[in-house]
Design an enzyme around this catalytic site. Structure first.
Site, PDB file in Angstrom:
ATOM      1  N   ASP A 136      20.286  37.881  46.133  1.00  0.00           N
ATOM      2  CA  ASP A 136      21.400  38.818  46.255  1.00  0.00           C
ATOM      3  C   ASP A 136      20.899  40.251  46.009  1.00  0.00           C
ATOM      4  O   ASP A 136      20.224  40.508  45.007  1.00  0.00           O
ATOM      5  CB  ASP A 136      22.457  38.436  45.208  1.00  0.00           C
ATOM      6  N   HIS A 137      21.216  41.164  46.919  1.00  0.00           N
ATOM      7  CA  HIS A 137      20.848  42.590  46.773  1.00  0.00           C
ATOM      8  C   HIS A 137      19.363  42.808  46.464  1.00  0.00           C
ATOM      9  O   HIS A 137      19.021  43.478  45.473  1.00  0.00           O
ATOM     10  CB  HIS A 137      21.687  43.276  45.685  1.00  0.00           C
ATOM     11  N   GLU A 197      22.724  45.021  54.666  1.00  0.00           N
ATOM     12  CA  GLU A 197      23.993  45.710  54.372  1.00  0.00           C
ATOM     13  C   GLU A 197      24.025  47.060  55.067  1.00  0.00           C
ATOM     14  O   GLU A 197      23.040  47.799  55.093  1.00  0.00           O
ATOM     15  CB  GLU A 197      24.147  45.892  52.852  1.00  0.00           C
ATOM     16  N   HIS A 241      32.010  46.354  43.803  1.00  0.00           N
ATOM     17  CA  HIS A 241      31.573  45.376  42.809  1.00  0.00           C
ATOM     18  C   HIS A 241      32.281  45.594  41.474  1.00  0.00           C
ATOM     19  O   HIS A 241      32.760  46.688  41.193  1.00  0.00           O
ATOM     20  CB  HIS A 241      30.059  45.475  42.601  1.00  0.00           C
ATOM     21  N   HIS A 289      31.104  41.503  50.306  1.00  0.00           N
ATOM     22  CA  HIS A 289      30.700  41.618  48.896  1.00  0.00           C
ATOM     23  C   HIS A 289      31.904  42.073  48.080  1.00  0.00           C
ATOM     24  O   HIS A 289      32.949  42.439  48.628  1.00  0.00           O
ATOM     25  CB  HIS A 289      29.561  42.632  48.757  1.00  0.00           C
ATOM     26  N   SER A 326      35.646  39.458  44.117  1.00  0.00           N
ATOM     27  CA  SER A 326      36.357  38.842  42.989  1.00  0.00           C
ATOM     28  C   SER A 326      37.806  39.300  42.983  1.00  0.00           C
ATOM     29  O   SER A 326      38.116  40.432  43.355  1.00  0.00           O
ATOM     30  CB  SER A 326      35.686  39.235  41.663  1.00  0.00           C
ATOM     31  N   ASP A 376      31.183  37.075  41.851  1.00  0.00           N
ATOM     32  CA  ASP A 376      30.399  37.015  40.612  1.00  0.00           C
ATOM     33  C   ASP A 376      31.272  37.388  39.408  1.00  0.00           C
ATOM     34  O   ASP A 376      31.389  36.646  38.433  1.00  0.00           O
ATOM     35  CB  ASP A 376      29.194  37.971  40.723  1.00  0.00           C
TER      36      ASP A 376
HETATM   37  P1  13P Z   1      32.199  40.893  42.531  1.00  0.00           P
HETATM   38  O1  13P Z   1      31.737  41.878  41.529  1.00  0.00           O
HETATM   39  O2  13P Z   1      33.502  41.291  43.141  1.00  0.00           O
HETATM   40  O3  13P Z   1      32.252  39.502  42.004  1.00  0.00           O
HETATM   41  O4  13P Z   1      31.133  40.905  43.750  1.00  0.00           O
HETATM   42  C1  13P Z   1      29.957  40.136  43.665  1.00  0.00           C
HETATM   43  C2  13P Z   1      28.982  40.479  44.739  1.00  0.00           C
HETATM   44  O5  13P Z   1      29.276  41.132  45.716  1.00  0.00           O
HETATM   45  C3  13P Z   1      27.623  39.958  44.566  1.00  0.00           C
HETATM   46  O6  13P Z   1      26.759  40.396  45.565  1.00  0.00           O
HETATM   47  O1  G3H Z   2      26.465  42.584  43.261  1.00  0.00           O
HETATM   48  C1  G3H Z   2      26.041  42.374  42.145  1.00  0.00           C
HETATM   49  C2  G3H Z   2      26.206  41.028  41.547  1.00  0.00           C
HETATM   50  O2  G3H Z   2      27.445  40.904  40.917  1.00  0.00           O
HETATM   51  C3  G3H Z   2      25.048  40.724  40.651  1.00  0.00           C
HETATM   52  O3  G3H Z   2      25.150  41.445  39.469  1.00  0.00           O
HETATM   53  O4  G3H Z   2      22.948  42.612  39.438  1.00  0.00           O
HETATM   54  O5  G3H Z   2      24.331  42.344  37.345  1.00  0.00           O
HETATM   55  O6  G3H Z   2      23.174  40.359  38.366  1.00  0.00           O
HETATM   56  P1  G3H Z   2      23.811  41.722  38.599  1.00  0.00           P
HETATM   57 ZN    ZN Z   3      27.216  42.380  46.267  1.00  0.00          ZN
END
Ligand code: 13P
Ligand code: G3H
Ligand code: ZN
Length: 315
Positions: free
Chosen positions: A81-82, A133, A179, A210, A213, A255
């Site tokens: 992820d990212h 992205e 996020h 993305h 939540s 997340d």
């Molecule tokens: P949330 O913070 O809305 O859960 O998004 C998670 C996300 O995009 C992880 O890549």
């Molecule tokens: O987009 C970000 C995700 O919620 C992951 O979060 O980088 O704190 O692990 P993190």
């Molecule tokens: Zn994300």
């Protein structure tokens, strides 16, 4: 069984979205597998750069391999992820990840294309799928801070050019989400008109949402009642997931909601049992609550009950 996101997207496109859930530890991993098996849903496990360095980058891999053996029915992809370019290359070399995300969305358009293309070429040579992205979400990411007021939605014409020039397999689009737990300051919502315009230019191409939540208000209230301070937290309406799926969104990232379940369980537990100190007591409750949460989300995404179809497609 580990599959690629491409296989999952082929089964889902236009009908439902696959839940992409971040993990950081053992309890999340167990709850995640249990919830997906309970709801018979294919899913995507996401590992962020922060998650890789939380303990050791090999630790989550070992947990996932163990869970795969404990839950032989489960069908899932393992996704970075990212990622930045270096982390993508590390994951491609590891042979464990079936999919990586290169996030060069903070770069200018031409540079984003250049970086993404390098990752796509290396990943495709090893059968690994790539998400990129375009556009910028509001809110806070690990390495990127974007003021919500300046958040840039994805330009549909640029999206088409970007996909054609990079050969990327799926595209994360900025359509108004951000996020974290504080997504909307006012009455903003999802920009479905942007999704529609992108789908018109890129028919049958998997899009990713993305920052999805929903930050349930009941959860926030319980956290605050147990000593938390999350005033004004707000998320995406989960009843909008299906509409997004019809418009080409095949992967929905969640997340923060899982973190809220963890926070609520642990805050309430230690408030109600101040004499206790065995980490397994709240840990057990969390695994069960997290599994229920995942099964609920999969119902909203439409992925619940789809595991058999995906299994048969793979044969
Ligand atoms: P949330 O913070 O809305 O859960 O998004 C998670 C996300 O995009 C992880 O890549
Ligand atoms: O987009 C970000 C995700 O919620 C992951 O979060 O980088 O704190 O692990 P993190
Ligand atoms: Zn994300």
């Amino acid at each position: 069984m580990i599959v690629t996101t491409k296989q999952l997207f082929a089964a889902a496109y236009g009908k439902y979205a696959i839940g992409a859930y971040n993990i950081n530890n053992l309890e999340q991993t167990m709850g995640l597998f249990q919830g997906n098996v309970d709801s018979q849903a294919p899913f995507i496990i996401q590992i962020s750069k922060g998650a890789r360095s939380f303990t050791h980058k090999n630790m989550l891999e070992a947990l996932i391999r163990a869970a795969d053996g404990i839950f032989p029915e489960a069908i899932f992809a393992v996704h970075l992820d990212h990622g930045d370019e270096a982390t993508c290359f590390d994951c491609i070399a590891s042979g464990f990840y079936s999919s990586v995300m290169i996030d060069a969305s903070g770069e200018a358009f031409a540079k984003n294309i250049e970086i993404t293309k390098r990752v796509v070429d290396a990943a495709h040579a090893k059968g690994i799928v790539v998400e990129a992205e375009l556009g910028q979400l509001g809110g806070v990411e690990e390495h990127v801070k974007v003021d919500e007021a300046n958040a840039k939605l994805t330009d549909p014409d640029q999206a088409k050019e970007f996909v054609e020039k990079t050969g990327v397999d799926s595209l994360a689009c900025a359509i108004g989400t951000s996020h974290g737990a504080f997504k909307f300051a006012g009455t903003q919502g999802l920009h479905f008109e942007v999704l529609e315009a992108i789908q018109k230019r890129l028919p049958n191409f998997p899009l990713v949402m993305h920052g999805s939540s929903s930050v349930p208000q009941e959860e926030v209230a319980r956290i605050n009642a147990a000593g938390g301070n999350l005033k004004g937290a707000k998320g995406v309406d989960e009843n909008q997931f299906k509409r997004a799926a019809e418009l080409g969104v095949t992967k929905i990232n969640i997340d923060t909601d899982g973190r809220l379940v963890w926070t609520r369980v642990h805050r309430e537990f230690f408030r109600d049992f101040p004499e206790k100190f065995d980490l397994r007591d709240p840990g057990k409750i969390f695994m069960s609550e997290y599994a229920n949460f995942i099964a609920h989300k999969n119902g909203k995404l439409g992925s619940a009950g789809q595991i058999e179809f995906v299994r048969k497609m793979g044969k």
